[in-house]
Scaffold this motif. Structure first.
Motif, PDB file in Angstrom:
ATOM      1  N   ALA A 186       0.832  -1.206   0.000  1.00  0.00           N
ATOM      2  CA  ALA A 186       0.000   0.000   0.000  1.00  0.00           C
ATOM      3  C   ALA A 186       0.865   1.255   0.000  1.00  0.00           C
ATOM      4  CB  ALA A 186      -0.920  -0.017   1.224  1.00  0.00           C
ATOM      5  N   CYS A 187       1.934   1.250   0.801  1.00  0.00           N
ATOM      6  CA  CYS A 187       2.846   2.403   0.829  1.00  0.00           C
ATOM      7  C   CYS A 187       3.522   2.611  -0.523  1.00  0.00           C
ATOM      8  CB  CYS A 187       3.897   2.206   1.923  1.00  0.00           C
ATOM      9  SG  CYS A 187       3.252   2.244   3.604  1.00  0.00           S
ATOM     10  N   PHE A 188       3.949   1.505  -1.142  1.00  0.00           N
ATOM     11  CA  PHE A 188       4.601   1.589  -2.448  1.00  0.00           C
ATOM     12  C   PHE A 188       3.649   2.157  -3.501  1.00  0.00           C
ATOM     13  CE2 PHE A 188       5.786  -0.419  -6.515  1.00  0.00           C
ATOM     14  CZ  PHE A 188       7.074   0.077  -6.650  1.00  0.00           C
ATOM     15  N   ASN A 189       2.396   1.680  -3.477  1.00  0.00           N
ATOM     16  CA  ASN A 189       1.408   2.171  -4.434  1.00  0.00           C
ATOM     17  C   ASN A 189       1.120   3.652  -4.205  1.00  0.00           C
ATOM     18  OD1 ASN A 189       1.157  -0.299  -5.685  1.00  0.00           O
ATOM     19  ND2 ASN A 189      -0.603  -0.943  -4.453  1.00  0.00           N
ATOM     20  N   TYR A 190       1.044   4.063  -2.938  1.00  0.00           N
ATOM     21  CA  TYR A 190       0.787   5.469  -2.631  1.00  0.00           C
ATOM     22  C   TYR A 190       1.917   6.353  -3.144  1.00  0.00           C
ATOM     23  CZ  TYR A 190       0.161   9.754   0.011  1.00  0.00           C
ATOM     24  OH  TYR A 190       0.021  11.070   0.370  1.00  0.00           O
ATOM     25  N   MET A 191       3.153   5.891  -2.977  1.00  0.00           N
ATOM     26  CA  MET A 191       4.297   6.661  -3.475  1.00  0.00           C
ATOM     27  C   MET A 191       4.249   6.781  -4.995  1.00  0.00           C
ATOM     28  SD  MET A 191       7.283   5.115  -1.010  1.00  0.00           S
ATOM     29  CE  MET A 191       8.575   5.938  -1.941  1.00  0.00           C
ATOM     30  N   ASN A 192       3.889   5.682  -5.670  1.00  0.00           N
ATOM     31  CA  ASN A 192       3.816   5.722  -7.135  1.00  0.00           C
ATOM     32  C   ASN A 192       2.728   6.697  -7.603  1.00  0.00           C
ATOM     33  OD1 ASN A 192       5.857   3.883  -7.538  1.00  0.00           O
ATOM     34  ND2 ASN A 192       4.498   2.112  -7.687  1.00  0.00           N
ATOM     35  N   VAL A 193       1.576   6.657  -6.939  1.00  0.00           N
ATOM     36  CA  VAL A 193       0.479   7.553  -7.306  1.00  0.00           C
ATOM     37  C   VAL A 193       0.873   9.007  -7.049  1.00  0.00           C
ATOM     38  CG1 VAL A 193      -1.877   8.238  -6.723  1.00  0.00           C
ATOM     39  CG2 VAL A 193      -1.300   5.823  -6.942  1.00  0.00           C
ATOM     40  N   VAL A 198       2.386  14.242  -9.428  1.00  0.00           N
ATOM     41  CA  VAL A 198       3.280  15.400  -9.475  1.00  0.00           C
ATOM     42  C   VAL A 198       3.896  15.554 -10.864  1.00  0.00           C
ATOM     43  CG1 VAL A 198       5.442  16.343  -8.600  1.00  0.00           C
ATOM     44  CG2 VAL A 198       3.768  15.385  -7.012  1.00  0.00           C
ATOM     45  N   SER A 199       4.210  14.416 -11.515  1.00  0.00           N
ATOM     46  CA  SER A 199       4.878  14.484 -12.828  1.00  0.00           C
ATOM     47  C   SER A 199       3.991  15.148 -13.880  1.00  0.00           C
ATOM     48  CB  SER A 199       5.274  13.075 -13.279  1.00  0.00           C
ATOM     49  OG  SER A 199       4.119  12.259 -13.459  1.00  0.00           O
ATOM     50  N   THR A 200       2.681  15.106 -13.731  1.00  0.00           N
ATOM     51  CA  THR A 200       1.792  15.748 -14.711  1.00  0.00           C
ATOM     52  C   THR A 200       1.876  17.269 -14.642  1.00  0.00           C
ATOM     53  OG1 THR A 200      -0.039  15.655 -13.127  1.00  0.00           O
ATOM     54  CG2 THR A 200       0.190  13.796 -14.645  1.00  0.00           C
ATOM     55  N   ARG A 201       2.454  17.806 -13.560  1.00  0.00           N
ATOM     56  CA  ARG A 201       2.543  19.259 -13.395  1.00  0.00           C
ATOM     57  C   ARG A 201       3.976  19.774 -13.598  1.00  0.00           C
ATOM     58  NH1 ARG A 201       1.039  21.252  -8.129  1.00  0.00           N
ATOM     59  NH2 ARG A 201       0.864  23.233  -9.249  1.00  0.00           N
ATOM     60  N   LEU A 202       4.883  18.879 -14.054  1.00  0.00           N
ATOM     61  CA  LEU A 202       6.280  19.298 -14.209  1.00  0.00           C
ATOM     62  C   LEU A 202       6.415  20.428 -15.239  1.00  0.00           C
ATOM     63  CD1 LEU A 202       8.178  15.870 -14.078  1.00  0.00           C
ATOM     64  CD2 LEU A 202       7.993  17.614 -12.304  1.00  0.00           C
ATOM     65  N   LYS A 203       5.673  20.327 -16.383  1.00  0.00           N
ATOM     66  CA  LYS A 203       5.759  21.367 -17.416  1.00  0.00           C
ATOM     67  C   LYS A 203       5.243  22.700 -16.887  1.00  0.00           C
ATOM     68  CE  LYS A 203       4.756  20.212 -21.545  1.00  0.00           C
ATOM     69  NZ  LYS A 203       4.012  19.828 -22.802  1.00  0.00           N
ATOM     70  N   GLU A 204       4.134  22.640 -16.142  1.00  0.00           N
ATOM     71  CA  GLU A 204       3.563  23.872 -15.576  1.00  0.00           C
ATOM     72  C   GLU A 204       4.544  24.480 -14.578  1.00  0.00           C
ATOM     73  OE1 GLU A 204      -0.041  25.158 -12.507  1.00  0.00           O
ATOM     74  OE2 GLU A 204      -0.055  23.160 -13.451  1.00  0.00           O
TER      75      GLU A 204
END
Length: 213
Positions: A186-193, A198-204
């Protein structure tokens, strides 16, 4: 239902209380002692002592007993759970095959007088073991062990018909490992999510930094 076949000395060895009737009812093979819960279940508000109760056993044989007493079985204070006590001779009558020594030793309790130790019984078991092994070469006894009453609940998984139940330690450890693994996943999945969101906002973020600069 939980039915036990016991000796008349059952209530001398254990502290289960009789709330109605008499413990000596076990001296008569036609009597039965029932728990308070079963008294309410089968007789309601009536006094069950002296009334008849019919039981069907594993071999489809039916027997009619007379209720001799009602006992209090506190499941919160005991690891032994049962609803009916029947004299041992009834169990002998129900056996369709010759009785072996192992049948009697499946769940046997010995009450020692104060000042005595189980090692005294252990020493006498040497002769008993030799006697039984000579009687049946195909069914050999390897060892006789005496377990204190307060250890029976924890070690019941090692004992055949111990009259008490507990989980195998390995199974309890396995459940703990599984629970820990689920938490880690669960912790691993939360980190991935979190990283993915966050990566979707890197360009912004990059544009804002450039404009800000």
């Amino acid at each position: 239902e939980g039915v036990w076949f016991v000796d008349p000395d059952f209530f001398n060895a254990f502290s289960f209380k009789i709330v109605n009737g008499e413990a000596r009812a076990l001296t008569n093979k036609n009597n039965i002692i029932i728990s308070r819960e079963n008294a309410e279940k089968y007789f309601g508000s009536q006094d069950p002592v002296g009334k008849e109760l019919s039981l069907k056993f594993w071999n489809e044989e039916k027997k009619v007993f007379q209720v001799g007493a009602v006992m209090d079985v506190d499941q919160d204070r005991s690891s032994m759970y049962f609803g009916f006590l029947i004299p041992m001779p009834v169990w002998e009558d129900l056996q369709e095959e010759p009785i072996q020594w192992r049948t009697w030793t499946s769940a046997t309790f010995a009450l020692l007088k104060e000042g005595h130790h189980p090692t005294e019984l252990q020493n006498s078991m040497v002769h008993f073991k030799k006697l039984q092994n000579e009687a049946n070469e195909k069914f050999q006894m390897q060892e006789v062990e005496f377990i204190p009453l307060h250890d029976v609940a924890q070690r019941s998984y090692e004992i055949s018909n111990s009259l008490s139940w507990s989980n195998i330690p390995a199974a309890m450890i396995a459940l703990g490992v599984i629970a820990l693994a689920l938490v880690l996943v669960a912790c691993f999945n939360y980190m991935n999510v979190a990283v993915a969101s966050v990566s979707t906002r890197l360009k912004e973020i990059g544009i804002r930094k450039v404009i800000g600069g």
